[in-house]
Design an enzyme around this catalytic site. Structure first.
Site, PDB file in Angstrom:
ATOM      1  N   ALA A  12       3.194   6.033  -2.620  1.00 64.48           N
ATOM      2  CA  ALA A  12       4.411   6.790  -2.941  1.00 64.48           C
ATOM      3  C   ALA A  12       4.583   6.923  -4.453  1.00 64.48           C
ATOM      4  CB  ALA A  12       5.634   6.114  -2.319  1.00 64.48           C
ATOM      5  N   GLY A  41       0.810  -1.216   0.000  1.00 66.12           N
ATOM      6  CA  GLY A  41       0.000   0.000   0.000  1.00 66.12           C
ATOM      7  C   GLY A  41       0.838   1.259   0.000  1.00 66.12           C
ATOM      8  N   CYS A  42       1.884   1.275   0.805  1.00 66.73           N
ATOM      9  CA  CYS A  42       2.743   2.456   0.897  1.00 66.73           C
ATOM     10  C   CYS A  42       3.520   2.662  -0.403  1.00 66.73           C
ATOM     11  CB  CYS A  42       3.687   2.340   2.090  1.00 66.73           C
ATOM     12  SG  CYS A  42       2.782   2.343   3.660  1.00 66.73           S
ATOM     13  N   THR A  43       3.898   1.588  -1.058  1.00 64.52           N
ATOM     14  CA  THR A  43       4.577   1.702  -2.347  1.00 64.52           C
ATOM     15  C   THR A  43       3.621   2.275  -3.384  1.00 64.52           C
ATOM     16  OG1 THR A  43       6.073  -0.116  -1.830  1.00 64.52           O
ATOM     17  CG2 THR A  43       5.777   0.419  -4.160  1.00 64.52           C
TER      18      THR A  43
END
Length: 157
Positions: A51, A46-48
């Site tokens: 970003a 999710g964070c990738t």
């Protein structure tokens, strides 16, 4: 958990190390507005996604007068690897003691698979050139958040 920020609040100033070890200060070095987004952990799916969405929209945000700062409790070394692996060209800041996340109301109780714990709450705070909160969004989703933020801020693709 600290109170969440509201539109019109003065944004807490901070200085954090970026992925290269350089000190980045919220209040200095930029005359426009700043998007500060808090994410739980570098290099997770999710964070990738989030970003990379910011990376892919960075030119639109920049041309509209915004700078983007990503903040997580990860170490500088982990952020450096994440930035290199995903070709991220905006500052990723290390908030290992989560003091900045707490000041922004982005650290608190979370529930996952029936377990309750303290952690980073995926959040985005937009700060205007005068240092005031222009927009604060908490518990945002990683997927689709950047597109929604662009719509909310009226930033063209």
């Amino acid at each position: 958990m600290a109170d969440r920020l509201l539109t019109g609040d003065v944004a807490p100033d901070f200085t954090l190390k970026d992925s290269s070890g350089k000190d980045i200060n919220l209040a200095s070095g930029h005359g426009g507005s700043t998007i500060v987004y808090f994410y739980p952990a570098a290099a997770t799916p999710g964070c990738t996604k989030q970003a990379c969405d910011f990376r892919d929209s960075l030119a639109s945000f920049t041309s509209a007068g915004y700078r983007v700062l990503g903040v997580s409790p990860d170490s500088v070394a982990k952020l450096a690897a994440f930035a290199a692996n995903e070709d991220l060209s905006f500052p990723l800041l290390s908030d290992e003691d989560h003091a900045v996340a707490e000041a922004y109301g982005a650290w608190g109780e979370k529930k996952n698979y029936g377990r309750t714990y303290e952690g980073l709450i995926r959040s985005t705070v937009v700060i205007d050139a005068a240092g005031k909160v222009a927009l604060a969004q908490y518990n945002v989703r990683a997927t689709g958040h950047v597109a929604k933020l662009r719509r909310d801020l009226k930033v063209d693709a």
